[in-house]
Design a protein around this motif. Structure first.
Motif, mmCIF file in Angstrom:
data_model
loop_
_atom_site.group_PDB
_atom_site.id
_atom_site.type_symbol
_atom_site.label_atom_id
_atom_site.label_comp_id
_atom_site.label_asym_id
_atom_site.label_seq_id
_atom_site.Cartn_x
_atom_site.Cartn_y
_atom_site.Cartn_z
ATOM 1 N N MET A 194 -8.163 -6.083 0.641
ATOM 2 C CA MET A 194 -9.012 -5.422 -0.530
ATOM 3 C C MET A 194 -9.418 -6.389 -1.609
ATOM 4 O O MET A 194 -9.035 -7.466 -1.960
ATOM 5 N N ARG A 195 -10.341 -5.879 -2.441
ATOM 6 C CA ARG A 195 -11.172 -6.505 -3.572
ATOM 7 C C ARG A 195 -10.340 -6.167 -4.740
ATOM 8 O O ARG A 195 -9.554 -5.168 -4.795
ATOM 9 N N MET A 196 -10.494 -6.932 -5.663
ATOM 10 C CA MET A 196 -9.958 -6.286 -7.159
ATOM 11 C C MET A 196 -10.545 -4.915 -7.365
ATOM 12 O O MET A 196 -11.624 -4.642 -7.240
ATOM 13 N N HIS A 197 -9.409 -4.196 -7.757
ATOM 14 C CA HIS A 197 -9.761 -2.981 -8.303
ATOM 15 C C HIS A 197 -10.128 -1.759 -7.292
ATOM 16 O O HIS A 197 -10.647 -0.864 -7.232
ATOM 17 N N GLY A 198 -9.404 -2.231 -5.939
ATOM 18 C CA GLY A 198 -9.952 -1.619 -4.730
ATOM 19 C C GLY A 198 -9.278 -0.131 -4.944
ATOM 20 O O GLY A 198 -8.192 0.059 -5.684
ATOM 21 N N ARG A 199 -9.760 0.881 -4.242
ATOM 22 C CA ARG A 199 -9.121 2.102 -4.347
ATOM 23 C C ARG A 199 -9.035 2.641 -2.713
ATOM 24 O O ARG A 199 -9.749 2.306 -1.635
ATOM 25 N N ILE A 200 -7.666 3.363 -2.259
ATOM 26 C CA ILE A 200 -7.413 3.787 -1.197
ATOM 27 C C ILE A 200 -7.007 5.072 -1.139
ATOM 28 O O ILE A 200 -5.998 5.497 -1.516
ATOM 29 N N THR A 247 9.137 10.439 15.530
ATOM 30 C CA THR A 247 10.733 11.134 15.328
ATOM 31 C C THR A 247 11.317 10.180 14.339
ATOM 32 O O THR A 247 12.402 10.822 13.792
ATOM 33 N N GLU A 248 11.067 9.061 14.143
ATOM 34 C CA GLU A 248 11.665 8.077 13.137
ATOM 35 C C GLU A 248 10.509 7.402 12.345
ATOM 36 O O GLU A 248 9.475 7.041 12.709
ATOM 37 N N LEU A 249 10.865 7.416 10.901
ATOM 38 C CA LEU A 249 9.384 7.035 10.206
ATOM 39 C C LEU A 249 9.290 5.496 10.678
ATOM 40 O O LEU A 249 10.015 4.727 10.704
ATOM 41 N N PRO A 250 8.016 5.106 10.906
ATOM 42 C CA PRO A 250 7.559 3.694 11.436
ATOM 43 C C PRO A 250 7.927 2.740 9.982
ATOM 44 O O PRO A 250 7.642 3.362 8.757
ATOM 45 N N PRO A 251 7.716 1.748 9.998
ATOM 46 C CA PRO A 251 7.829 0.715 9.006
ATOM 47 C C PRO A 251 6.617 0.839 8.013
ATOM 48 O O PRO A 251 5.695 1.111 8.539
ATOM 49 N N GLY A 252 6.784 1.084 6.816
ATOM 50 C CA GLY A 252 5.530 1.135 5.947
ATOM 51 C C GLY A 252 4.827 -0.262 5.816
ATOM 52 O O GLY A 252 5.048 -1.321 6.487
ATOM 53 N N PRO A 253 3.796 -0.141 5.148
ATOM 54 C CA PRO A 253 3.099 -1.508 4.779
ATOM 55 C C PRO A 253 3.734 -2.732 4.127
ATOM 56 O O PRO A 253 3.862 -2.697 3.020
ATOM 57 N N ALA A 254 3.884 -3.519 4.915
ATOM 58 C CA ALA A 254 4.419 -4.892 4.511
ATOM 59 C C ALA A 254 3.553 -5.480 3.516
ATOM 60 O O ALA A 254 4.147 -6.146 2.444
ATOM 61 N N ASN A 255 2.456 -5.252 3.533
ATOM 62 C CA ASN A 255 1.345 -5.619 2.411
ATOM 63 C C ASN A 255 1.388 -4.980 1.110
ATOM 64 O O ASN A 255 0.477 -5.398 -0.027
ATOM 65 N N ILE A 256 2.278 -4.084 0.848
ATOM 66 C CA ILE A 256 2.208 -3.128 -0.290
ATOM 67 C C ILE A 256 2.043 -4.094 -1.647
ATOM 68 O O ILE A 256 1.475 -3.701 -2.639
ATOM 69 N N ILE A 257 2.741 -5.268 -1.703
ATOM 70 C CA ILE A 257 2.640 -5.987 -2.844
ATOM 71 C C ILE A 257 1.217 -6.331 -3.504
ATOM 72 O O ILE A 257 1.259 -6.698 -4.586
ATOM 73 N N ALA A 258 0.482 -6.279 -2.408
ATOM 74 C CA ALA A 258 -0.912 -6.693 -2.718
ATOM 75 C C ALA A 258 -1.459 -5.729 -3.903
ATOM 76 O O ALA A 258 -2.438 -5.959 -4.562
ATOM 77 N N VAL A 259 -0.980 -4.634 -3.989
ATOM 78 C CA VAL A 259 -1.336 -3.641 -5.015
ATOM 79 C C VAL A 259 -1.420 -4.301 -6.513
ATOM 80 O O VAL A 259 -2.234 -3.861 -7.396
ATOM 81 N N ILE A 260 -0.473 -5.416 -6.647
ATOM 82 C CA ILE A 260 -0.438 -5.751 -8.189
ATOM 83 C C ILE A 260 -1.629 -6.767 -8.613
ATOM 84 O O ILE A 260 -2.544 -6.317 -9.387
ATOM 85 N N PRO A 261 -1.750 -7.903 -7.714
ATOM 86 C CA PRO A 261 -2.656 -8.915 -8.186
ATOM 87 C C PRO A 261 -4.100 -8.166 -7.971
ATOM 88 O O PRO A 261 -5.053 -8.553 -8.814
ATOM 89 N N MET A 262 -4.308 -7.364 -6.978
ATOM 90 C CA MET A 262 -5.513 -6.636 -6.802
ATOM 91 C C MET A 262 -5.809 -5.397 -7.496
ATOM 92 O O MET A 262 -6.942 -4.921 -7.457
#
Lengths: 342, 342
Positions: free
Chosen positions: A238-244, A256-271
């Motif tokens: 994502m670019r700075m100030h990106g929206r999803i 039937t079981e929740l799959p792993p979430g996005p390991a990259n979720i921490i990217a929301v902070i700097p970007m």
């Protein structure tokens, strides 16, 4: 009319994981007679949509669960064949929420009259000009706050929602890359939907690398239809100030079981990324502008769509199950009656 | 002054995983002499903050990486001891970004004068009245769009940011639950920070169940400081239109592999949840209102904070490493000189 039968599809079992044909059953009732103030409608097309999978599970959500032994419901278009309600006359085409059946009566509260446009089929009001189209329009322009010339990534890009997202973004002067599950769909995305690039996620070994290569300057808006690996690959690019804007995560609906979430979720902070879930019904007030823009674009050949149509209400379960296998190319529909019943 | 030495902490190795004392080295230089237009500052306190971990890794981010063999930098407060710059006079207390050293010269561009308030220590301008405080204020009120009376969940709630978040939310009439890593911290949250409940995440076997029990009606705003299991537990318990401002994910900063993301991410759709990362420096324009509110609350005994102070610049690495072990209770600071050097 009282001797005529109306066929409907009922939920027989709650699916576990991927739904199976045996989770549904075909039944018939007498065609009902409209009472005082009521309208009798003959459906022409019904919609199958991924969100319906959630309603087959017995848990509280934004729409209540379907009940075992009862007819399913969902978006449909049909025609008024008898009316005791002054707001509707025989012959009116109407959008309704009583899909998965051929005939029904209603007091009219759930009906929206369709002003058909020459050259645009009735079934478009279940797709490009209906709920999936408005999902694309509101999700991209309102939730995703798209600006002219931005870089847009779309997952499930040849689907009912994604294909419209791609073309709205192109009509706004954006750089657009879509991902889809076959070379045929990717060809359509580039040649017909005017995407700048298309990614076949089934043949790409490394989705993250493919997304990076397609977006050397990063992504401003990722239109999320899929979840899983796609969300992770988008987050990392994502670019700075990106929206999803998140309208669906079809990859997870049958888990039937929740799959792993996005390991990259921490990217929301700097970007400074915003991830925002939305439900199209919150954006109904955008409908007039949406229809006006879509009809204008369609007439100018700047909005095209594909439909996959199964014939006969008995094929509705097959059409629905096909959604999760990517059997549809564009909007998945079931023809359950003639366009004009009167 | 030219014979005097200034001590500083330099980065010796880029840490892999949890930083070790040996990743840092203590060095000394001569106290520099201010040139034309320059100011000489003697630091009193320096801040150690979790975000600095990111700068120790050699990758592009919102602030450039620290360089091996060079002094680290970061927030500090000190006093002007010599000035060739008309904007600053000897004796001025100043906020600056040249922490991890005792003395430095600057043209003044990085300095902000501190208007000290009786009863509030200089070091508060690195904590409650500084960057962590503004992070709490902007994150909760602007990014999180907090409304009076909402339900707020705060992770790392006894930390420099979290403790302020809890009390701003209480001052806005909210129901507030904080999570922290010891019974002592939890006691402080309830008795001093006025939280309605506190969760000791280290002794709770099932964080999701603990969050659910604390929020029978769900969470409107989850202030995200931690990531990992906390984010997952919050996502599964959000209310409709909930907001998750993300200022940090300390659980991940030392990870050598990205941990799994939140499996509950799909909850953003039915609940229309917004997740938004932010960086405090984007909200500098809120500073006057922030300082005014914070000083008012502090004088009214409606804003309290804890500090953990390590004495001597040589202990700065230890203080920094302690952040990731929860050794701090409130703002972690290092005293590197006297409050008043002149």
């Amino acid at each position: 009319m009282s001797n005529q039968k109306s066929q409907e599809i009922r939920l027989k079992h709650r699916p576990i994981g991927m739904p199976k044909p045996d989770d549904f059953e075909l039944a018939e009732t007498a065609v009902p007679t409209p009472g005082e103030g009521q309208v009798l409608v003959r459906n022409s097309f019904m919609s199958v949509d991924p969100y319906m999978r959630g309603r087959m599970t017995d848990r509280a959500s934004y729409v209540p669960p379907f009940q075992i032994g009862e007819a399913l419901s969902g978006g449909a278009v049909g025609q008024v064949v008898a009316s005791n309600n002054p707001k509707f006359k025989v012959g009116d085409h109407v959008n309704n929420f009583s899909g998965w059946r051929e005939w029904f009566v209603t007091n009219g509260g759930e009906l929206t009259k369709i002003e058909t446009v020459p050259g645009i089929g009735l079934q478009a009001y279940l797709g490009a000009l209906g709920m999936p189209g408005l999902t694309a329009y509101a999700g991209l322009l309102k939730v995703g706050e798209l600006k002219e010339g931005e870089r847009v990534f779309v997952s499930a890009a040849s689907g009912a929602v994604g294909a419209i997202v791609c073309q709205i973004a192109k009509n706004k002067g954006c750089y657009v890359v879509g991902s889809a599950g076959s070379d045929e769909k990717c060809d359509w995305l580039v040649k017909t939907a005017r995407c700048d690039k298309a990614i076949n996620y089934k043949t790409e070994k490394n989705l993250d690398a493919a997304v990076r290569a397609a977006f050397p300057e990063g992504i401003d808006v990722y239109f999320e239809n899929v979840g899983g690996e796609h969300l992770n690959a988008a987050l990392g690019n994502m670019r700075m100030h990106g929206r999803i804007p998140v309208c669906g995560m079809i990859a997870q609906y049958n888990a039937t079981e929740l799959p792993p979430g996005p390991a990259n979720i921490i990217a929301v902070i700097p970007m400074r990324i915003m991830i925002k879930g939305f439900i199209v019904s919150d954006y109904g007030s955008m409908t007039p502008q949406f229809i006006s823009d879509m009809v204008g674009w369609t007439k100018a050949s700047k909005m095209k769509w594909h439909e996959t149509i199964y014939d006969g209400i008995e094929r509705a379960p097959e059409a629905f199950i096909g959604l999760f296998k990517g059997d549809n190319f564009g909007k998945m529909l079931v023809r359950v009656g003639p366009d004009n019943a009167v």
